[in-house]
Design a protein around this motif. Structure first.
Motif, PDB file in Angstrom:
ATOM      1  N   THR A  57      15.603  54.325  46.343  1.00 33.91           N
ATOM      2  CA  THR A  57      16.042  55.681  46.689  1.00 33.91           C
ATOM      3  C   THR A  57      15.059  56.785  46.335  1.00 33.91           C
ATOM      4  N   GLY A  58      14.160  56.529  45.407  1.00 28.67           N
ATOM      5  CA  GLY A  58      13.279  57.574  44.892  1.00 28.67           C
ATOM      6  C   GLY A  58      13.921  58.401  43.793  1.00 28.67           C
ATOM      7  N   LEU A  59      15.180  58.103  43.459  1.00 29.72           N
ATOM      8  CA  LEU A  59      15.887  58.855  42.427  1.00 29.72           C
ATOM      9  C   LEU A  59      15.720  58.173  41.071  1.00 29.72           C
ATOM     10  N   ARG A  60      15.520  58.982  40.050  1.00 34.23           N
ATOM     11  CA  ARG A  60      15.397  58.482  38.674  1.00 34.23           C
ATOM     12  C   ARG A  60      16.710  58.777  37.952  1.00 34.23           C
ATOM     13  N   LEU A  61      17.362  57.710  37.496  1.00 29.88           N
ATOM     14  CA  LEU A  61      18.629  57.869  36.779  1.00 29.88           C
ATOM     15  C   LEU A  61      18.352  58.380  35.371  1.00 29.88           C
ATOM     16  N   LYS A  62      18.994  59.471  35.012  1.00 28.90           N
ATOM     17  CA  LYS A  62      18.871  60.007  33.661  1.00 28.90           C
ATOM     18  C   LYS A  62      19.864  59.312  32.735  1.00 28.90           C
ATOM     19  N   THR A  63      21.059  59.045  33.243  1.00 29.98           N
ATOM     20  CA  THR A  63      22.049  58.264  32.504  1.00 29.98           C
ATOM     21  C   THR A  63      22.781  57.373  33.496  1.00 29.98           C
ATOM     22  N   LEU A  64      23.353  56.308  32.989  1.00 28.38           N
ATOM     23  CA  LEU A  64      24.191  55.440  33.804  1.00 28.38           C
ATOM     24  C   LEU A  64      25.258  54.830  32.920  1.00 28.38           C
ATOM     25  N   ARG A  65      26.344  54.405  33.545  1.00 30.41           N
ATOM     26  CA  ARG A  65      27.487  53.848  32.823  1.00 30.41           C
ATOM     27  C   ARG A  65      27.759  52.442  33.335  1.00 30.41           C
ATOM     28  N   PHE A  66      27.752  51.478  32.420  1.00 32.37           N
ATOM     29  CA  PHE A  66      28.047  50.083  32.748  1.00 32.37           C
ATOM     30  C   PHE A  66      29.565  49.968  32.874  1.00 32.37           C
ATOM     31  N   ARG A  67      30.043  49.727  34.084  1.00 33.25           N
ATOM     32  CA  ARG A  67      31.474  49.778  34.365  1.00 33.25           C
ATOM     33  C   ARG A  67      32.154  48.421  34.339  1.00 33.25           C
ATOM     34  N   GLY A  68      31.425  47.377  34.748  1.00 31.25           N
ATOM     35  CA  GLY A  68      32.066  46.075  34.778  1.00 31.25           C
ATOM     36  C   GLY A  68      31.114  44.982  35.208  1.00 31.25           C
ATOM     37  N   ILE A  69      31.599  43.766  35.054  1.00 33.87           N
ATOM     38  CA  ILE A  69      30.872  42.584  35.518  1.00 33.87           C
ATOM     39  C   ILE A  69      31.692  41.964  36.633  1.00 33.87           C
ATOM     40  N   VAL A  70      31.014  41.670  37.732  1.00 39.38           N
ATOM     41  CA  VAL A  70      31.679  41.069  38.883  1.00 39.38           C
ATOM     42  C   VAL A  70      31.078  39.684  39.086  1.00 39.38           C
ATOM     43  N   THR A  71      31.935  38.679  39.056  1.00 37.72           N
ATOM     44  CA  THR A  71      31.523  37.306  39.325  1.00 37.72           C
ATOM     45  C   THR A  71      31.823  37.017  40.780  1.00 37.72           C
ATOM     46  N   PHE A  72      30.780  36.658  41.520  1.00 39.68           N
ATOM     47  CA  PHE A  72      30.954  36.273  42.917  1.00 39.68           C
ATOM     48  C   PHE A  72      30.880  34.759  42.989  1.00 39.68           C
ATOM     49  N   TYR A  73      31.951  34.152  43.433  1.00 45.46           N
ATOM     50  CA  TYR A  73      31.965  32.711  43.664  1.00 45.46           C
ATOM     51  C   TYR A  73      32.022  32.532  45.172  1.00 45.46           C
ATOM     52  N   SER A  74      30.912  32.088  45.734  1.00 47.31           N
ATOM     53  CA  SER A  74      30.788  31.958  47.188  1.00 47.31           C
ATOM     54  C   SER A  74      30.800  30.492  47.564  1.00 47.31           C
ATOM     55  N   LYS A  75      31.782  30.123  48.348  1.00 46.93           N
ATOM     56  CA  LYS A  75      31.895  28.736  48.799  1.00 46.93           C
ATOM     57  C   LYS A  75      31.221  28.584  50.152  1.00 46.93           C
ATOM     58  N   ALA A  76      30.452  27.535  50.285  1.00 44.92           N
ATOM     59  CA  ALA A  76      29.867  27.125  51.568  1.00 44.92           C
ATOM     60  C   ALA A  76      28.899  28.139  52.155  1.00 44.92           C
ATOM     61  N   VAL A  77      28.217  28.894  51.306  1.00 47.49           N
ATOM     62  CA  VAL A  77      27.189  29.799  51.820  1.00 47.49           C
ATOM     63  C   VAL A  77      25.845  29.595  51.128  1.00 47.49           C
ATOM     64  N   ALA A  78      25.757  28.655  50.210  1.00 47.48           N
ATOM     65  CA  ALA A  78      24.536  28.480  49.432  1.00 47.48           C
ATOM     66  C   ALA A  78      23.328  28.147  50.297  1.00 47.48           C
ATOM     67  N   GLY A  79      23.517  27.437  51.390  1.00 45.22           N
ATOM     68  CA  GLY A  79      22.390  27.075  52.244  1.00 45.22           C
ATOM     69  C   GLY A  79      21.638  28.286  52.754  1.00 45.22           C
ATOM     70  N   ASP A  80      22.329  29.397  52.912  1.00 43.84           N
ATOM     71  CA  ASP A  80      21.684  30.621  53.363  1.00 43.84           C
ATOM     72  C   ASP A  80      20.869  31.277  52.272  1.00 43.84           C
TER      73      ASP A  80
END
Length: 181
Positions: A57-80
């Motif tokens: 983006t060209g934007l420099r973050l001065k602060t950021l907030r860690f909101r959560g962890i998202v686990t993606f479990y993807s079935k039958a797409v690993a070949g891609d």
């Protein structure tokens, strides 16, 4: 397994969104997502989010907030996505993939928005987010990050191809339609 980041940047009731249209072999092709990407060797998730936002983006973050962890479990797409994994990481009996995404928000940045080689950047009003071509699970965490009282969360999203088949928030199975933004 990969560790990735996304950072939703907010300004005047809008989120900065990236319409992924330029990158080849992109699992997010045609989707709208936040700036972010894969953690590099030696990077913390915070480091990665800051670097990816600056690169995309060209934007420099001065602060950021860690909101959560998202686990993606993807079935039958690993070949891609085989090029993302070493032979040891690939399960020869399954084409399932698990990735962890660290979700951040920020409303404190500096700089001028630049063009992105992965797609088009656009400020989208919060009330229009649901009109975009998004992963269904993204609508769940949009609702979570829009709630200022929402504590850090763990969200597991299971997909079969492009279809969200299960969502688990902080260890409890939820109905995704109850959390749609």
């Amino acid at each position: 397994m990969e560790i990735t980041t996304l950072c939703y940047i907010e300004d005047n009731g809008k989120y900065l969104m990236l319409h992924r249209t330029k990158k080849k072999n992109d699992i997010n092709e045609g989707k709208w997502i936040a700036p972010g990407g894969h953690c590099e060797n030696g990077e913390s998730p915070d480091d990665c989010a800051r670097r990816e936002v600056l690169e995309e983006t060209g934007l420099r973050l001065k602060t950021l907030r860690f909101r959560g962890i998202v686990t993606f479990y993807s079935k039958a797409v690993a070949g891609d996505r085989d090029e993302l994994y070493t032979e040891e990481e690939k399960n020869p009996f399954s084409k399932d993939v698990t990735d962890y995404m660290c979700l951040f928000t920020s409303d404190d940045y500096e700089g001028t928005l630049t063009s992105c080689d992965e797609g088009t950047l656009e400020w989208i009003a919060k009330d229009r987010i649901s009109e975009l071509n998004l992963w269904k699970g993204d609508l769940i965490f949009f609702k979570l990050i829009d709630d200022p009282g929402q504590q850090f969360f763990s969200l597991k999203l299971t997909y079969e191809g492009d279809v969200l088949t299960e969502a688990v928030l902080d260890g409890i199975i939820i109905d995704p339609d109850d959390y749609i933004y």
